[in-house]
Write a protein that holds these residues in place. Structure first.
Motif, mmCIF file in Angstrom:
data_model
loop_
_atom_site.group_PDB
_atom_site.id
_atom_site.type_symbol
_atom_site.label_atom_id
_atom_site.label_comp_id
_atom_site.label_asym_id
_atom_site.label_seq_id
_atom_site.Cartn_x
_atom_site.Cartn_y
_atom_site.Cartn_z
ATOM 1 N N PRO A 116 0.821 -1.219 0.000
ATOM 2 C CA PRO A 116 0.000 0.000 0.000
ATOM 3 C C PRO A 116 0.852 1.265 0.000
ATOM 4 C CG PRO A 116 0.034 -0.974 2.194
ATOM 5 C CD PRO A 116 0.774 -1.922 1.301
ATOM 6 N N VAL A 117 0.979 1.844 -1.163
ATOM 7 C CA VAL A 117 1.698 3.103 -1.345
ATOM 8 C C VAL A 117 0.884 3.900 -2.354
ATOM 9 C CG1 VAL A 117 3.161 2.201 -3.185
ATOM 10 C CG2 VAL A 117 4.008 4.083 -1.784
ATOM 11 N N GLY A 118 1.057 5.206 -2.386
ATOM 12 C CA GLY A 118 0.199 6.022 -3.232
ATOM 13 C C GLY A 118 0.282 5.708 -4.706
ATOM 14 N N ALA A 119 1.475 5.415 -5.203
ATOM 15 C CA ALA A 119 1.665 5.198 -6.642
ATOM 16 C C ALA A 119 2.700 4.109 -6.870
ATOM 17 C CB ALA A 119 2.127 6.498 -7.315
ATOM 18 N N ALA A 120 2.461 3.296 -7.889
ATOM 19 C CA ALA A 120 3.489 2.338 -8.298
ATOM 20 C C ALA A 120 4.745 3.076 -8.734
ATOM 21 C CB ALA A 120 2.962 1.445 -9.415
ATOM 22 N N ALA A 121 4.581 4.312 -9.229
ATOM 23 C CA ALA A 121 5.730 5.124 -9.621
ATOM 24 C C ALA A 121 6.683 5.335 -8.456
ATOM 25 C CB ALA A 121 5.261 6.472 -10.166
ATOM 26 N N THR A 122 6.161 5.408 -7.247
ATOM 27 C CA THR A 122 7.022 5.545 -6.066
ATOM 28 C C THR A 122 7.862 4.294 -5.881
ATOM 29 O OG1 THR A 122 5.478 7.065 -5.003
ATOM 30 C CG2 THR A 122 7.003 5.871 -3.564
ATOM 31 N N GLN A 123 7.283 3.125 -6.131
ATOM 32 C CA GLN A 123 8.038 1.882 -6.022
ATOM 33 C C GLN A 123 9.166 1.829 -7.053
ATOM 34 O OE1 GLN A 123 3.947 0.029 -6.054
ATOM 35 N NE2 GLN A 123 5.050 -1.640 -5.072
ATOM 36 N N VAL A 124 8.894 2.307 -8.263
ATOM 37 C CA VAL A 124 9.934 2.336 -9.291
ATOM 38 C C VAL A 124 11.007 3.355 -8.924
ATOM 39 C CG1 VAL A 124 10.413 2.906 -11.708
ATOM 40 C CG2 VAL A 124 8.427 1.489 -11.116
ATOM 41 N N PHE A 125 10.597 4.521 -8.430
ATOM 42 C CA PHE A 125 11.580 5.508 -7.950
ATOM 43 C C PHE A 125 12.493 4.886 -6.907
ATOM 44 C CE2 PHE A 125 12.595 8.204 -4.298
ATOM 45 C CZ PHE A 125 13.437 9.140 -4.885
ATOM 46 N N GLN A 126 11.950 4.116 -5.982
ATOM 47 C CA GLN A 126 12.761 3.512 -4.926
ATOM 48 C C GLN A 126 13.802 2.555 -5.487
ATOM 49 O OE1 GLN A 126 9.541 2.011 -2.484
ATOM 50 N NE2 GLN A 126 9.641 3.782 -1.107
ATOM 51 N N ARG A 127 13.487 1.914 -6.616
ATOM 52 C CA ARG A 127 14.484 1.055 -7.254
ATOM 53 C C ARG A 127 15.624 1.892 -7.846
ATOM 54 N NH1 ARG A 127 10.209 -1.851 -6.619
ATOM 55 N NH2 ARG A 127 10.137 -4.100 -6.929
ATOM 56 N N TRP A 128 15.284 3.023 -8.460
ATOM 57 C CA TRP A 128 16.317 3.934 -8.940
ATOM 58 C C TRP A 128 17.187 4.417 -7.779
ATOM 59 C CZ3 TRP A 128 17.914 5.783 -13.656
ATOM 60 C CH2 TRP A 128 17.116 5.461 -14.768
ATOM 61 N N GLU A 129 16.552 4.785 -6.700
ATOM 62 C CA GLU A 129 17.270 5.313 -5.534
ATOM 63 C C GLU A 129 18.182 4.249 -4.936
ATOM 64 O OE1 GLU A 129 15.842 8.380 -2.149
ATOM 65 O OE2 GLU A 129 14.834 6.441 -2.068
ATOM 66 N N ALA A 130 17.655 3.030 -4.767
ATOM 67 C CA ALA A 130 18.442 1.948 -4.185
ATOM 68 C C ALA A 130 19.635 1.573 -5.063
ATOM 69 C CB ALA A 130 17.556 0.718 -3.960
ATOM 70 N N ALA A 131 19.470 1.720 -6.379
ATOM 71 C CA ALA A 131 20.557 1.394 -7.310
ATOM 72 C C ALA A 131 21.617 2.491 -7.368
ATOM 73 C CB ALA A 131 19.989 1.165 -8.707
ATOM 74 N N GLY A 132 21.344 3.645 -6.779
ATOM 75 C CA GLY A 132 22.300 4.750 -6.816
ATOM 76 C C GLY A 132 22.457 5.360 -8.192
ATOM 77 N N LEU A 133 21.395 5.292 -9.007
ATOM 78 C CA LEU A 133 21.483 5.746 -10.398
ATOM 79 C C LEU A 133 20.604 6.953 -10.707
ATOM 80 C CD1 LEU A 133 21.529 2.246 -12.151
ATOM 81 C CD2 LEU A 133 23.429 3.875 -11.986
ATOM 82 N N LEU A 134 20.061 7.604 -9.682
ATOM 83 C CA LEU A 134 19.170 8.739 -9.939
ATOM 84 C C LEU A 134 19.844 9.853 -10.726
ATOM 85 C CD1 LEU A 134 17.095 9.065 -6.663
ATOM 86 C CD2 LEU A 134 16.188 8.758 -8.970
ATOM 87 N N ALA A 135 21.141 10.005 -10.566
ATOM 88 C CA ALA A 135 21.846 11.049 -11.306
ATOM 89 C C ALA A 135 21.800 10.792 -12.813
ATOM 90 C CB ALA A 135 23.294 11.144 -10.843
ATOM 91 N N GLN A 136 21.499 9.543 -13.216
ATOM 92 C CA GLN A 136 21.474 9.199 -14.632
ATOM 93 C C GLN A 136 20.063 9.069 -15.205
ATOM 94 O OE1 GLN A 136 24.322 6.044 -15.790
ATOM 95 N NE2 GLN A 136 25.087 6.116 -13.692
ATOM 96 N N ILE A 137 19.031 9.304 -14.392
ATOM 97 C CA ILE A 137 17.671 9.164 -14.903
ATOM 98 C C ILE A 137 17.391 10.247 -15.943
ATOM 99 C CG2 ILE A 137 16.544 10.629 -13.155
ATOM 100 C CD1 ILE A 137 14.230 8.599 -13.106
ATOM 101 N N SER A 138 16.707 9.894 -17.003
ATOM 102 C CA SER A 138 16.389 10.872 -18.047
ATOM 103 C C SER A 138 15.354 11.866 -17.528
ATOM 104 C CB SER A 138 15.844 10.171 -19.293
ATOM 105 O OG SER A 138 14.591 9.576 -19.024
ATOM 106 N N GLY A 139 15.339 13.044 -18.118
ATOM 107 C CA GLY A 139 14.334 14.038 -17.745
ATOM 108 C C GLY A 139 12.932 13.527 -17.965
ATOM 109 N N ALA A 140 12.725 12.787 -19.066
ATOM 110 C CA ALA A 140 11.393 12.259 -19.363
ATOM 111 C C ALA A 140 10.928 11.289 -18.288
ATOM 112 C CB ALA A 140 11.386 11.567 -20.726
#
Length: 312
Positions: A116-140
């Motif tokens: 139970p979280v507000g958006a599945a997008a938050t779960q995907v964001f957490q995978r980016w964060e855990a991988a340490g790759l947020l600096a490489q995420i595209s603007g889109a």
């Protein structure tokens, strides 16, 4: 050649959460050296506004290969999977809807992330964060995930909003350079799309519910900026269109501007089903709960409720 992971979602339509998750998670997996691509047989609904459509092209032309693996985002009910999915080759589920947690945990173990979280997008964001790759995420991808969080949390007014959603949006909005006026601009765009073709908008976010849901059989939902105006201007058209889909129907119109849900239902049976879940005052086929609600919240209430028996 290693198998490709196809990131996809439901069969009926792509809302902004599914749309964003497919694209952003495929991007992350490719950065991690795992061949992946977003794909869908479904088309975007009104929550994917014109501005959003301009950020990136979504691929709709994939023909599954025998060795493809599948990741399902924003859906875990296998009855509603995109038809391109080969169920035996599902390797991961990322979802926030209730009902199928045990089924997928038994099949996939920790690869079934349903919570139970507000958006599945938050779960995907957490995978980016855990991988340490947020600096490489595209603007889109940053903008898509942020917008999906806005939509699914009802601009952070929905009860299912969590601190994780708020944190994710803050980071993603900065990475995607979304301005402070983006929430209002986005929801106004969604409303314009809805009002331009009500039938298409209703059909694009309509689900047929199972009896055990204890909800009306036909359940449509839309999110706009000014729900009260939409109802004043289009109530009769909405009623006619929904009645053509079945007598037992419900439309949940979520108004972001005034942070309210407007529940529309004509039949006594439909109204009783809703009143069995919430304290509601029905006036001319419209009831307004104390707070804005999403379909998944009503589904969670319905699954734990006593069934309403039809009379007459």
């Amino acid at each position: 050649m290693s198998p490709t992971r196809i990131i996809t979602s439901g069969a009926a339509y792509l809302d902004i959460d599914a749309y964003a998750c497919c694209i952003a998670y495929a991007e992350l997996l490719n950065l991690q050296g795992i061949a992946a691509r977003a794909a869908s047989s479904a088309r975007p609904n009104a929550s994917v506004s014109q501005t959003v459509l301009g950020w990136i092209d979504f691929p709709h032309d994939h023909i599954p290969r025998p060795d493809d693996e599948f990741v399902l985002v924003d859906v875990s009910d296998y009855h509603h999977f995109d038809p391109l999915v080969m169920p035996a080759q599902v390797v991961e589920i990322i979802d926030h809807h209730p009902g199928y947690e045990n089924y997928w945990v038994e099949k996939l173990g920790i690869a079934a992330d349903i919570r139970p979280v507000g958006a599945a997008a938050t779960q995907v964001f957490q995978r980016w964060e855990a991988a340490g790759l947020l600096a490489q995420i595209s603007g889109a991808s940053a903008k898509l995930l942020a917008t999906a969080i806005l939509d699914n949390t009802l601009n952070f007014t929905g009860q299912m909003t969590t601190g994780a959603d708020i944190h994710a949006y803050s980071v993603l909005a900065a990475l995607g350079e979304l301005g402070a006026d983006w929430p209002e601009r986005y929801f106004l765009e969604c409303q314009a799309a809805v009002e331009s073709d009500l039938g298409v908008a209703l059909a694009a976010d309509l689900k047929r519910m199972k009896p055990e849901s204890n909800l009306p059989q036909v359940f449509a939902q839309m999110t706009v900026w000014d729900a009260d105006r939409l109802i004043r201007n289009h109530h009769s058209v909405i009623r006619c269109w929904m009645a053509e889909q079945g007598e037992d129907w419900l439309l949940n119109i979520i108004g972001i501007g005034d942070a309210k849900s407007y529940l529309l239902a004509d039949s006594a049976v439909s109204q009783r089903k809703l009143s069995n879940l919430l304290a509601l005052d029905w006036q001319a086929g419209v009831a307004v709960p104390e707070r804005p609600m999403l379909r998944k919240e009503l589904l969670a209430l319905g699954l734990s409720a006593t069934p309403v028996v039809s009379q007459g």
